[in-house]
Structures are given as structure tokens and as C-alpha cells.
Enzyme design. Sequence first.
Site, PDB file in Angstrom:
ATOM      1  N   TYR A  75      -2.662   0.754   9.921  1.00 12.62           N
ATOM      2  CA  TYR A  75      -2.849   0.056   8.713  1.00 12.62           C
ATOM      3  C   TYR A  75      -1.420   0.273   7.765  1.00 12.62           C
ATOM      4  CZ  TYR A  75      -3.759  -0.648   3.605  1.00 12.62           C
ATOM      5  OH  TYR A  75      -3.703  -1.098   2.283  1.00 12.62           O
TER       6      TYR A  75
ATOM      7  N   LYS B  59     -17.721  -0.959   0.471  1.00  9.28           N
ATOM      8  CA  LYS B  59     -16.629  -0.502   1.372  1.00  9.28           C
ATOM      9  C   LYS B  59     -16.860   0.703   2.305  1.00  9.28           C
ATOM     10  CE  LYS B  59     -12.348   0.124  -0.270  1.00  9.28           C
ATOM     11  NZ  LYS B  59     -11.631  -0.932   0.574  1.00  9.28           N
TER      12      LYS B  59
ATOM     13  N   SER C  90       0.683  -1.081   0.027  1.00  9.60           N
ATOM     14  CA  SER C  90      -0.013   0.120  -0.238  1.00  9.60           C
ATOM     15  C   SER C  90       0.727   1.329  -0.001  1.00  9.60           C
ATOM     16  CB  SER C  90      -0.895   0.115   1.136  1.00  9.60           C
ATOM     17  OG  SER C  90      -1.409   1.252   1.310  1.00  9.60           O
TER      18      SER C  90
END
Length: 331
Positions: free
Chosen positions: A143, A188, A116
Site C-alpha cells: 500500500y 473500516k 500517505s
Amino acid sequence: MIIVTGAAGFIGSALLAELQRQGYGELVAVDDFSVASKKSNWEGKKIYQMVDRESFVEWFSTEEIAQKVQFIFHIGARTNTAETDLALLEHLNVAFSKRVFEICTQHSIPLIYASSAATYGDGSQGFDDDFEKIHLLKPMNPYGQSKADFDIWVREQQLKNEIGQPTVPPFWAGFKFFNVFGPNEYHKGRMASVVYHAFNQIQESQHVKLFKSHRPDYENGKQKRDFIYVKDLISVLMYFFETRKNSGLYNLGTGTARSFLDLTKAVFSAMEMPENIEFVDMPSDIRETYQYFTEANMKQLREAGFTQDFTSLEDAVADYVNHYLKTSAYF
């Protein structure tokens, strides 16, 4: 047999659809299929076998299965940038990813995994996918840190491999996904793209709310991200799946940062509606960890042989709006 983890999610389900479209059979989908909001992502697809994520390692343990597997796409992860459950992130994004990597190493299975752009944090260290400097990056949320932790672990395995220890698969590639948008992200919620939210806001109230800037060096709406259409992202994954050359960690954006204002105007244009934009305060729980600028350095990806042009922001938004959002279609 081709395995896709995260197969009920946004990118994993889009990847399954493309593999199916190109005629690949015996597709194994791995995920938590109990989440009702994701059901439409995998329903109707030709799936050879569905495996619950928590049962995957045990399911894979037989030699009969291992001999059949040709490739693993490890796309599954906990992707909520506001997630504070460190144990969950460690379990799903780090420990499980390590186990998948080790399985691929043990059985000589090629692997692609999802990293990411959140690993870059505030961008103060730049956005260069230099494998030798990933330990210097400072993610701004748990995250991003979980993704960075796994990248660092992979680098350690690669270094061991270079001195003669068989610690990596025969081919592997990690991809730092930047801001992905497109069909199949409908489940989402808050974490769906600005395109998705803008479309729904315009339908409901003919206007869009964007976050104000809380930094003096950025005007409202001028925060910039490297937005990439999911179809372009899938094209890159398929290229490396087919060529299986040049193992490494790669950025996966477009290389061009665009503002949220640009993105929103593109949605209004695609919907043939007059622009009507309101700026609101950013939620306090993400304000301190918000990325104001991301832009992928795409040099390494291009040097690896991927030469296809990326879809322009305006064309990608128009395709998403007119062929998917307006009809609630799936990829």
C-alpha cells in the site's frame, strides 16, 4: 461542480459533509457505492450526482462535464495496509490516480489528492515532505509503495512542467495523511483507528487490548504515531481548496507524536471509565511492516500559510467519543 472521489469512504464522506455545511452545491460523489457497510456515510447528504468509480473516466469524457467542473478532490484509494493484491493497488492507487491527474491537467482543473505517511516506511529517512527526495523513501508494505509510486510520478510531471511542458494542473496539492481518526470510519473494520476499537472494547468488556512491542527500544504501548483528527485534516484541505496557492506535496499530521497508551487513556477518560489495559502479541502478518514511530514535519504546511492550531489529542478523542461514538452519529 466539485468532485470528490472516495466519497463513500471515511475521509471522502467527511469532506463531502463539510463542503455541504459550507454551502457548496453540485457535489459529485465518485466511489463504489455497492459496499453496504459504507452506505450510511453518504446517505442523507445533498449529492448532485453519484458516479461509479469504474465509470468515472467515461463519464468525464464529454466537454459539457469538463466545463462544469471547478475542482477535484481525489481521496479514493485502496487503503488496507495489509493488502497483498498488487494488481488491485496498481489499478486503484496508481493508474486511476494518474488518469485523474491527467484529466485535471488537460482541462485546467485544480486538484487535491491523498498520499500517505506509509510512504515513509520505518522512518529511517525521516518524515520531511521534501519533494526532491521522495524517490529515496522505502515503504514497508505494498500500500505504501503504491502511494509512493504515484508521488514519484507526480514529481516527474512537475519537473516536465518546469521545462515548459504543460503536464500539471493549474494548482495541485498532495497530502501525506498520517494517522487519521474520527467519525465516518465505522466501516473500516480492522483498519479503523485505535480510538474506535478502544471505545468498542471498553463498552463490551471494560478493558482494551493493545499490541505489545516487539522491539527492545520501545516499551509496550509506547509505540508513537502522529494522530490527527479528521476535522483538522478537513480544515487543511478546505484551506488549500479556497486559496489554491503553493502547489506541492505536504505532510498532514499534527507535528506531535503521541503513544498508543496516551490515546487509549484519553478514550477511558472521555468515557469516564477506569483504565484497564492488556497487551497482546501483534499479528504476524503486520509485525515486520509495523511503523513504531511517525511524526510529521509540518514546516512546509505552515510556510504555505496554514496557521490554525490542531486539536489536542485529548480534546479530539473527547469530541469523537461524546458526539459521535456514543450515539453512532456521522459527520
